[in-house]
Scaffold this active site. Structure first.
Site, PDB file in Angstrom:
ATOM      1  N   CYS A  40      -0.438   2.611  -4.546  1.00 52.89           N
ATOM      2  CA  CYS A  40      -1.170   3.816  -4.912  1.00 52.89           C
ATOM      3  C   CYS A  40      -0.337   5.051  -4.618  1.00 52.89           C
ATOM      4  CB  CYS A  40      -2.492   3.892  -4.161  1.00 52.89           C
ATOM      5  SG  CYS A  40      -3.767   2.859  -4.891  1.00 52.89           S
ATOM      6  N   HIS A  55       0.853  -1.182   0.000  1.00 48.28           N
ATOM      7  CA  HIS A  55       0.000   0.000   0.000  1.00 48.28           C
ATOM      8  C   HIS A  55       0.895   1.241   0.000  1.00 48.28           C
ATOM      9  CE1 HIS A  55      -3.848  -1.940   0.575  1.00 48.28           C
ATOM     10  NE2 HIS A  55      -3.434  -2.592   1.653  1.00 48.28           N
TER      11      HIS A  55
END
Length: 515
Positions: free
Chosen positions: A399, A356
């Site tokens: 991301c 992440h």
């Protein structure tokens, strides 16, 4: 992303039906083309087959070429690799032209003059391969005998032709595309007139233009569909790029309304050396589970890790995988590879992070946000002398912005985005030989299928597998990745982002084994 998967399946079914209905009308054309290839095969002898095998060494694996006993065997590999087709038979025309079988060009509907005119823009056989072939034609038995005598210690005890002699020098890494000194020295001693061919090659190579893959126009999205990126987003993003960063503007139609010419043609530059004892180390940080509740499991990441392992092992790297890495563990990994003894004998270094993240940073498995620049800074020339002047590639699947609502089979690698972001160049060390490949542009999510892996890593895997054998450089490969990923999805879009300070062209040697 369930709706997209359904639509893809429907599209594939429709395409399959269309192919079934139209295939019969094309069968005769394919058969005729194969008949013409067989006619060419009938007109080529054993010598010409050996010549073709030599010229195709950069296009077909040596293992496959060694098994070829006829020209049609070679054609089959070129067809399978999509290097030869009825629609584009130019590669074979080029090969026939090089080996002076111009009378056979008629089977491909070419003339000698047409091939000569098209060579500057459609050439597939490298200048180096051409040089070796031309020289082999001018090395007579006396010159060959003298050259073998001078190289006796490194020569196998077998009968050699001029072509096999030059091929042996190349296989032993005594000569290469950027190092023809051994060949120059041999010519200076026994065949000075051949030195002119080498000089000509060096001049042509210096002025050769390297271009990225052709950027085909894409259709606009259907009316009513939205795009994640606006022109102002792109303009703001481009303003934050380093001067030598790369941004591919294909795949999303509105990108073109605000700017053009992002990718100028690049003059032929020096190529990074790729002939040391080992290709180098590849590190993969694969975070699936997190100890903080705010970060969800990253289902599908194992597929990405497996694909990266396969492709980088295939490219010759020693692959090291670390799963669910805490901040402390990451520090240990960085220190270990910062001082790794094998860097001295390696060509390159690769570091992949699957986790992440948000703009400019990635999460450890214990929820600590770590700047990408901090990771990369361990491998500068000052901190890691063994990698000085060598390419260092970092691929980040995470991301770089705010999370969006997604369908069940697609997840976002994002958490708690900040409203503003630092400039992109702050993520890349201010020194040469770095490449940073981000899964998405600043401010946006990247997509990961829960069983098939992420869009970016799967595209990177497929394009390395397909384009390395065609001698494409890494920036051209990443441009193709940009184009592929940008075409995926419906209203949800993703645009990868490479940024780099590379000083030379990076081309991975073609592996001898198939992936």
């Amino acid at each position: 992303m369930g709706d997209i998967l359904i639509s893809e399946k429907s599209g594939m079914a429709a395409a399959s039906q269309g192919l079934s209905m139209s295939s019969s009308s094309h069968d005769n054309g394919r058969e005729n083309f194969r008949e013409r290839l067989l006619d060419i095969d009938y007109n080529l002898g054993d010598l010409e087959v050996e010549q073709l095998k030599f010229l195709c060494q950069d296009l077909v694996s040596r293992k496959n070429l060694e098994k070829c006993s006829s020209a049609s065997d070679i054609f089959e590999h070129l067809l399978a690799g999509k290097l030869l087709s009825e629609e584009d038979p130019f590669l074979l025309a080029e090969l026939l032209y090089i080996i002076k079988q111009n009378s056979l060009l008629k089977y491909l509907h070419y003339t000698k003059e047409q091939v000569e005119n098209l060579l500057p823009t459609k050439r597939k056989v490298s200048l180096f391969r051409n040089l070796l072939y031309e020289m082999s034609e001018n090395i007579d038995s006396d010159i060959l005998k003298s050259m073998i005598f001078l190289q006796k210690e490194s020569m196998p005890k077998m009968q050699m032709t001029s072509l096999s002699f030059l091929g042996h020098l190349e296989k032993q890494a005594q000569i290469g595309e950027d190092d023809v000194k051994v060949l120059e020295d041999l010519c200076a001693k026994v065949a000075p007139s051949l030195g002119r061919k080498i000089e000509k090659y060096k001049k042509e190579k210096a002025f050769q233009v390297v271009t990225c893959p052709v950027d085909k126009e894409t259709e606009s999205l259907p009316q009513g569909k939205e795009e994640v990126f606006s022109c102002s987003d792109v303009q703001q993003f481009l303003g934050a790029l380093p001067v030598n960063s790369l941004f591919c503007n294909s795949g999303i139609s509105k990108f073109r309304q605000g700017f053009s010419g992002v990718l100028p043609s690049l003059k032929k530059s020096p190529v990074y050396k790729m002939d040391r004892k080992c290709r180098g180390q590849c590190v993969i940080i694969n975070n699936h589970s997190f100890t903080v509740t705010s970060l969800s499991e990253r289902r599908g990441t194992q597929k990405d890790a497996e694909c990266l392992t396969h492709v980088f092992k295939w490219l010759g790297f020693n692959v090291n995988i670390y799963n669910d890495v805490t901040k402390e563990n990451l520090e240990e990994v960085l220190i270990k590879f910062q001082s790794h003894p094998d860097h001295a004998d390696g060509d390159c270094f690769v570091f992949c992070v699957l986790t992440h993240g948000k703009f400019g940073a990635v999460y450890s498995s214990d929820g600590v946000l770590i700047p990408i620049r901090e990771i990369m800074s361990h491998f500068t020339a000052l901190q890691c002398p063994g990698l000085a002047d060598k390419p260092k590639l970092f691929f980040i699947q995470a991301c770089q912005g705010e999370e969006i609502q997604l369908s069940v089979s697609i997840e976002a690698d994002a958490i708690n985005p900040e409203p503003t972001h630092p400039p992109l160049q702050n993520s890349v060390p201010n020194e040469a030989d770095f490449l940073l490949g981000l899964a998405t542009v600043p401010g946006y999510v990247s997509f990961r299928h829960t069983t098939e892996g992420s869009w970016y890593i799967q595209s990177l895997y497929n394009h390395l597998k397909d384009l390395v054998p065609r001698h494409e450089d890494i920036l051209s490969i990443l441009t193709a990745v940009n184009d592929d990923v940008s075409r995926r999805g419906g209203t949800r879009k993703q645009m990868p982002q490479p940024a780099f300070t590379l000083r030379k062209i990076l081309i991975f040697p073609v592996p001898q084994e198939e992936l």
